[in-house]
Design an enzyme around this catalytic site. Structure first.
Site, short mmCIF file in Angstrom:
data_model
loop_
_atom_site.label_atom_id
_atom_site.label_comp_id
_atom_site.label_asym_id
_atom_site.label_seq_id
_atom_site.Cartn_x
_atom_site.Cartn_y
_atom_site.Cartn_z
N LYS A 84 108.75 -10.50 80.33
CA LYS A 84 107.57 -11.36 80.12
C LYS A 84 107.33 -11.46 78.62
O LYS A 84 106.78 -10.54 78.01
CB LYS A 84 106.34 -10.75 80.82
N GLY A 88 102.95 -3.68 72.39
CA GLY A 88 101.81 -4.54 72.09
C GLY A 88 100.62 -3.71 71.66
O GLY A 88 100.78 -2.61 71.12
N SER A 89 99.43 -4.22 71.93
CA SER A 89 98.22 -3.57 71.45
C SER A 89 97.90 -2.32 72.27
O SER A 89 98.23 -2.24 73.45
CB SER A 89 97.04 -4.55 71.50
N GLU A 122 95.01 -1.52 73.25
CA GLU A 122 94.04 -1.96 74.26
C GLU A 122 94.75 -2.42 75.55
O GLU A 122 94.42 -1.98 76.65
CB GLU A 122 93.25 -3.12 73.64
N GLU A 156 104.83 1.22 73.53
CA GLU A 156 104.99 1.24 72.08
C GLU A 156 103.82 0.42 71.55
O GLU A 156 103.78 -0.80 71.73
CB GLU A 156 106.35 0.64 71.71
N CYS A 197 104.03 -3.21 63.80
CA CYS A 197 103.29 -2.06 64.31
C CYS A 197 103.38 -0.89 63.35
O CYS A 197 102.48 -0.06 63.28
CB CYS A 197 103.81 -1.68 65.69
N GLU A 208 93.87 -1.51 62.98
CA GLU A 208 95.10 -2.27 62.78
C GLU A 208 94.73 -3.74 62.54
O GLU A 208 94.12 -4.38 63.40
CB GLU A 208 95.99 -2.15 64.02
P1 NAP Z 1 98.77 -7.96 73.38
O1 NAP Z 1 97.72 -8.69 74.09
O2 NAP Z 1 98.87 -6.50 73.50
O3 NAP Z 1 100.15 -8.66 73.81
C1 NAP Z 1 101.38 -8.02 74.10
C2 NAP Z 1 101.96 -8.52 75.42
O4 NAP Z 1 101.16 -8.08 76.52
C3 NAP Z 1 102.01 -10.03 75.54
O5 NAP Z 1 103.18 -10.40 76.23
C4 NAP Z 1 100.77 -10.30 76.35
O6 NAP Z 1 100.75 -11.53 76.98
C5 NAP Z 1 100.80 -9.18 77.34
N1 NAP Z 1 99.52 -8.92 78.01
C6 NAP Z 1 98.28 -9.31 77.64
N2 NAP Z 1 97.36 -8.82 78.52
C7 NAP Z 1 98.03 -8.11 79.43
C8 NAP Z 1 97.64 -7.34 80.58
N3 NAP Z 1 96.38 -7.20 80.94
N4 NAP Z 1 98.61 -6.73 81.29
C9 NAP Z 1 99.90 -6.82 80.93
N5 NAP Z 1 100.33 -7.53 79.86
C10 NAP Z 1 99.41 -8.16 79.12
O7 NAP Z 1 98.70 -8.30 71.84
P2 NAP Z 1 98.02 -9.61 71.20
O8 NAP Z 1 96.76 -9.94 71.89
O9 NAP Z 1 99.04 -10.65 71.16
O10 NAP Z 1 97.70 -9.08 69.74
C11 NAP Z 1 96.49 -8.39 69.50
C12 NAP Z 1 96.70 -7.25 68.56
O11 NAP Z 1 97.64 -6.33 69.11
C13 NAP Z 1 97.31 -7.62 67.23
O12 NAP Z 1 96.39 -8.10 66.33
C14 NAP Z 1 97.91 -6.31 66.81
O13 NAP Z 1 96.92 -5.50 66.23
C15 NAP Z 1 98.35 -5.70 68.11
N6 NAP Z 1 99.81 -5.92 68.34
C16 NAP Z 1 100.64 -4.86 68.21
C17 NAP Z 1 102.00 -5.06 68.38
C18 NAP Z 1 102.97 -3.94 68.23
O14 NAP Z 1 104.14 -4.18 67.95
N7 NAP Z 1 102.58 -2.70 68.46
C19 NAP Z 1 102.50 -6.31 68.67
C20 NAP Z 1 101.61 -7.38 68.83
C21 NAP Z 1 100.28 -7.15 68.65
P3 NAP Z 1 100.00 -12.74 76.16
O15 NAP Z 1 100.83 -12.99 74.98
O16 NAP Z 1 100.03 -13.85 77.09
O17 NAP Z 1 98.63 -12.24 75.85
#
Ligand code: NAP
Ligand code: MG
Length: 499
Positions: free
Chosen positions: A198, A250-251, A253, A272, A306, A403
């Protein structure tokens, strides 16, 4: 689609963008069950790139059933390891052949430099597939010399088998779309699992181009499925009773939401997550090398890493000179669209990230931080932010604690006997850390004290496919890359035979 028209994009990329991009399920490119699509945008202009089939829970369910069948009934499960090896190796070769195409597509969808997306993201993804192709034939159990105290006199032959986990859901973010997918796909497939990928809603395109490569390489239907969609698709995958494992980047959260969703069938989870990594420059460091390296630590990929070294701790005696040199270098960085070969810093991925990062800048400046350079959005179109060096910050400021995921660093001075390690470890995260010094024993001593999954000495972002990567504390569960990733995608069976 102005950028696509104006810049030099290969005919193959144009062709790829021309039609609606479909889900890849059970070896076929298909519409979403709902028939819905969503738009993916070029972050350099904010304009529409193309439409993508909108995967939701029903599509996740279709993909899970295909992956389940491919795992339980074969031919994947019955395939020889060296046959899996050849298929996975072929993915690496096809990525290398098509690196320019992947680079351009990633630049258009994510905003990063096409040159870097090709020479770093795609080249490394190819290396990851080749590295784990080799692992397919090297996954071994062991024989165990058992004592069996409750069966005196008996003779036994005991051994372990390393078996795949089953159907794995791989959920990846938008900062390194192809690369994060490859870190998960390659070891999962080498170990004999089947997968549903995904991608992030902001950057679904290279995952779909990669699906074409899996098709071309000759993977059996259902082994690899790609379902672009939003958070609800990721949530459906995480909660699905027929999924055996979720690997997520990802995040923090969303990582916690995945842990909750996985409870139903107690599927395995590896995470991660985020970071707020300290980068420590001692006064005895090689000044120029440390300036360049520290710039790379927080600015690479526009700060959307990250591991970004966004808490810059510099020893007092060189603090002013060092931060000014970093700010000066940052102010000279060339900002522009990823397709321009002279671009060093592209746009952030989305309007949402632009708002988030400029929000942090506003808060930091209102708290009393001072920008040595940068401090605001760059230009009127696209999601660009000026590289920003903040000083006069306090440990409790949000720009120091949270972050930001943008081109922003918070610099703080320390005294040699200050207990810099305590400050560096004062974070809910523990992903990475940097140390710059010519004193070899101080470097290793400090490395041991830092609570971080990766420590880089006199360099930053020093990754290798063979080195394990992952987080302490709230930066995650498990280690990707290297031999460690094979553990994430296998489980051990203990077999004991009475002779
Ligand atoms: P995110 O929401 O954590 O997105 C990561 C992935 O998870 C995406 O494929 C996302 O889909 C999916 N996702 C979202 N809600 C989910 C749920 N409830 N259950 C399962 N999967 C879900 O990150 P973001 O909102 O794009 O970014 C927000 C913040 O996260 C950034 O500003 C940054 O601080 C942090 N981040 C960290 C990393 C890292 O490498 N550690 C990478 C990206 C972001 P959608 O794209 O459709 O939401
Ligand atoms: Mg999100």
């Amino acid at each position: 689609m102005t950028v696509v028209a104006e810049q030099s994009v290969s005919a193959r990329v144009r062709e790829f963008l021309a039609g609606t991009k479909l889900l890849y399920i059970d070896g076929e490119f298909v519409d979403a069950s709902s028939g819905r699509t969503f738009v993916t945008y070029d972050p350099a202009t904010g304009e529409r790139l193309t439409d993508v089939a909108h995967g939701e829970a029903a599509d996740i369910d279709r993909a899970v059933r295909a992956a389940r069948r491919a795992f339980d009934e074969g031919p994947w499960a019955s395939m020889k390891p060296n046959e899996r090896e050849r298929l996975i190796w072929r993915v690496g070769d096809l990525l290398t052949e098509r690196a320019a195409e992947f680079g351009q597509l990633e630049a258009l969808d994510n905003g990063k430099s096409a040159a870097i997306a090709s020479a770093v993201d795609t080249a490394w993804a190819a290396d990851v597939f080749r590295y784990y192709a080799g692992w397919a034939t090297k996954i071994e159990g062991s024989t165990v010399n058992v004592s069996m105290p409750f069966a005196p006199g008996g003779q036994f032959h005991a051994y372990t088998l390393r078996e795949p986990i089953g159907v794995c859901g791989l959920i990846v973010p938008w900062n390194f779309p192809l690369l994060m997918a490859s870190w998960k796909l390659a070891p999962a497939l080498a170990a004999g699992n089947t997968v549903i990928l995904k991608p992030a809603e902001q950057t679904p395109l290279t995952a779909l181009l990669l699906a074409e490569i899996f098709e071309e390489a000759g993977f059996p239907p259902g082994v690899v499925n790609v379902v672009p969609g939003f958070g609800d698709a990721g949530a459906a995958l995480s909660a699905h009773d027929d999924v055996d494992k979720i690997a997520f980047t990802g995040s923090t959260e969303v990582g916690k939401k995945i842990v909750d969703a996985a409870k139903g069938n107690l599927k395995k989870v590896t995470l991660e997550l985020g970071g707020k990594s300290p980068n420590i420059v001692f006064a005895d460091a090689d000044f120029d090398v440390a300036v360049q390296g520290s710039l790379n630590a927080w600015l690479f990929n526009h700060g959307q890493c990250c591991v970004a070294g966004t808490r810059l701790y510099v020893e007092n005696s060189i603090f002013e000179r060092f931060t000014e040199a970093v700010a000066e270098a940052a102010s000279r960085v060339k900002i522009g669209p990823g397709l321009d070969p002279t671009t060093e810093l592209g746009p952030l991925v989305s309007q949402e990230q632009l708002d988030r990062v400029t929000g942090y800048l506003r808060d930091g400046l209102a708290d009393g931080a001072r920008a040595l350079t940068g401090g605001k959005r760059w230009g009127e179109t696209g999601y660009f932010v000026e590289p920003t060096v903040l000083v006069d910050v306090e440990p409790e400021f949000s720009v120091v604690r949270e972050e930001i995921f943008g081109p922003v660093v918070a610099a703080m001075p320390f005294d040699a006997d200050d207990g810099i390690v305590t400050a560096a470890n004062d974070s809910i995260y523990g992903l990475a850390a940097g140390i710059w010094t010519r004193d070899i024993s101080k470097a290793h001593r400090t490395a041991r004290l830092l609570k971080a999954g990766s420590v880089w000495i006199n360099q930053y972002n020093g990754f290798d496919t063979a080195m394990p990567f992952g987080g302490y504390k709230q930066s995650g569960w498990g280690r990707e890359l290297g031999a460690a990733a094979i553990d994430l995608y296998t489980q051990t069976k203990a077999v004991n035979v009475a002779l």
